[in-house]
Design a protein around this motif. Sequence first.
Motif, short mmCIF file in Angstrom:
data_model
loop_
_atom_site.label_atom_id
_atom_site.label_comp_id
_atom_site.label_asym_id
_atom_site.label_seq_id
_atom_site.Cartn_x
_atom_site.Cartn_y
_atom_site.Cartn_z
N SER A 1 -5.98 -35.78 19.25
CA SER A 1 -5.39 -34.53 19.96
C SER A 1 -4.70 -35.67 21.17
O SER A 1 -4.35 -34.21 22.06
CB SER A 1 -6.80 -33.34 20.21
OG SER A 1 -7.44 -34.18 20.87
N GLY A 2 -5.11 -36.53 21.73
CA GLY A 2 -4.52 -37.42 22.75
C GLY A 2 -5.24 -37.59 23.94
O GLY A 2 -5.52 -37.58 24.81
N LYS A 3 -6.72 -36.46 23.76
CA LYS A 3 -7.01 -36.16 25.34
C LYS A 3 -7.53 -37.28 25.44
O LYS A 3 -9.12 -37.40 26.22
CB LYS A 3 -8.17 -34.85 24.72
CG LYS A 3 -7.36 -33.91 24.47
CD LYS A 3 -8.72 -32.58 23.98
CE LYS A 3 -7.59 -31.67 24.62
NZ LYS A 3 -8.95 -30.11 23.21
N ALA A 4 -8.04 -38.59 24.09
CA ALA A 4 -9.21 -39.79 24.57
C ALA A 4 -8.46 -41.02 23.89
O ALA A 4 -7.17 -40.59 22.83
CB ALA A 4 -10.36 -39.80 23.61
N ARG A 5 -8.25 -41.73 24.53
CA ARG A 5 -7.85 -43.13 23.48
C ARG A 5 -8.34 -43.97 22.35
O ARG A 5 -9.26 -43.93 22.97
CB ARG A 5 -6.71 -44.14 24.95
CG ARG A 5 -8.13 -45.01 25.62
CD ARG A 5 -7.08 -45.80 26.71
NE ARG A 5 -8.44 -46.94 27.55
CZ ARG A 5 -9.19 -48.30 27.38
NH1 ARG A 5 -8.39 -48.31 26.09
NH2 ARG A 5 -10.09 -48.28 27.47
N CYS A 6 -7.72 -44.39 21.93
CA CYS A 6 -8.77 -45.56 20.71
C CYS A 6 -8.91 -47.12 21.52
O CYS A 6 -7.47 -47.35 22.68
CB CYS A 6 -7.53 -45.95 20.04
SG CYS A 6 -7.19 -44.96 18.92
N ARG A 7 -10.09 -47.07 21.32
CA ARG A 7 -10.38 -48.44 21.85
C ARG A 7 -10.15 -49.77 21.57
O ARG A 7 -11.22 -50.83 21.83
CB ARG A 7 -11.97 -48.24 22.46
CG ARG A 7 -11.73 -46.83 24.19
CD ARG A 7 -13.10 -47.19 23.96
NE ARG A 7 -13.62 -46.16 24.77
CZ ARG A 7 -14.79 -45.63 25.82
NH1 ARG A 7 -15.82 -46.03 24.87
NH2 ARG A 7 -14.30 -44.36 26.87
N SER A 8 -10.51 -49.75 20.04
CA SER A 8 -9.60 -51.09 18.88
C SER A 8 -8.37 -50.60 18.81
O SER A 8 -7.76 -49.47 18.26
CB SER A 8 -11.04 -51.05 18.36
OG SER A 8 -10.82 -49.92 17.36
N ALA A 9 -8.10 -51.98 18.25
CA ALA A 9 -6.51 -52.14 17.61
C ALA A 9 -6.66 -51.70 16.40
O ALA A 9 -6.38 -50.86 15.67
CB ALA A 9 -6.29 -53.33 17.06
N GLY A 10 -8.14 -51.59 15.77
CA GLY A 10 -7.88 -51.12 14.46
C GLY A 10 -8.39 -49.08 14.09
O GLY A 10 -7.03 -48.74 13.56
N LEU A 11 -8.47 -49.13 14.75
CA LEU A 11 -8.29 -46.81 15.10
C LEU A 11 -7.03 -46.75 15.82
O LEU A 11 -6.69 -45.61 15.49
CB LEU A 11 -9.73 -46.53 16.20
CG LEU A 11 -10.97 -47.37 16.20
CD1 LEU A 11 -12.04 -46.70 17.13
CD2 LEU A 11 -11.02 -46.49 15.08
N GLU A 12 -6.80 -48.15 16.65
CA GLU A 12 -5.27 -47.13 16.68
C GLU A 12 -4.05 -46.88 15.76
O GLU A 12 -3.74 -46.26 15.55
CB GLU A 12 -4.66 -49.02 17.85
CG GLU A 12 -3.41 -47.78 18.30
CD GLU A 12 -3.32 -46.70 19.47
OE1 GLU A 12 -1.84 -46.67 19.85
OE2 GLU A 12 -3.77 -46.26 19.70
#
Length: 129
Positions: free
Chosen positions: A80-91
Amino acid sequence: MTYGQSTKLFFDGGSRPNPGPIECAVVRKGVTHYRHDLGEGTNSDAEWLAAIHALEIAQLEGDRDITLLGDSTLVVTQASGKARCRSAGLEVHRNRFAELAERFDRVRIRHIGRAQNLAGIALARLHPR
């Protein structure tokens, strides 16, 4: 577009052990769709792949307005864009999710408790304790 006709899809994923083999379940209109062939990864990977699988099922069924329901705070807040992904894999997972979500008229994603997650209940039945 008439809203109110949203199709609910429950999603859940897991890996046992963590990290380990990934599986997921999606429940749409009382039908459970399992995936056991998702490779190796973490529980976070599994939850993301479950949300992506929910979008794929909705697309195959011709749904246009969907509500995804899951118990992963991480996936719900990142999708939902409320938190950023903290790893390239999750991104990578988030980008795939966003790409698929663009194909629908409306996509909502909501956090629900584990006890209300029909997909989580379905997965738990596969691994009785």
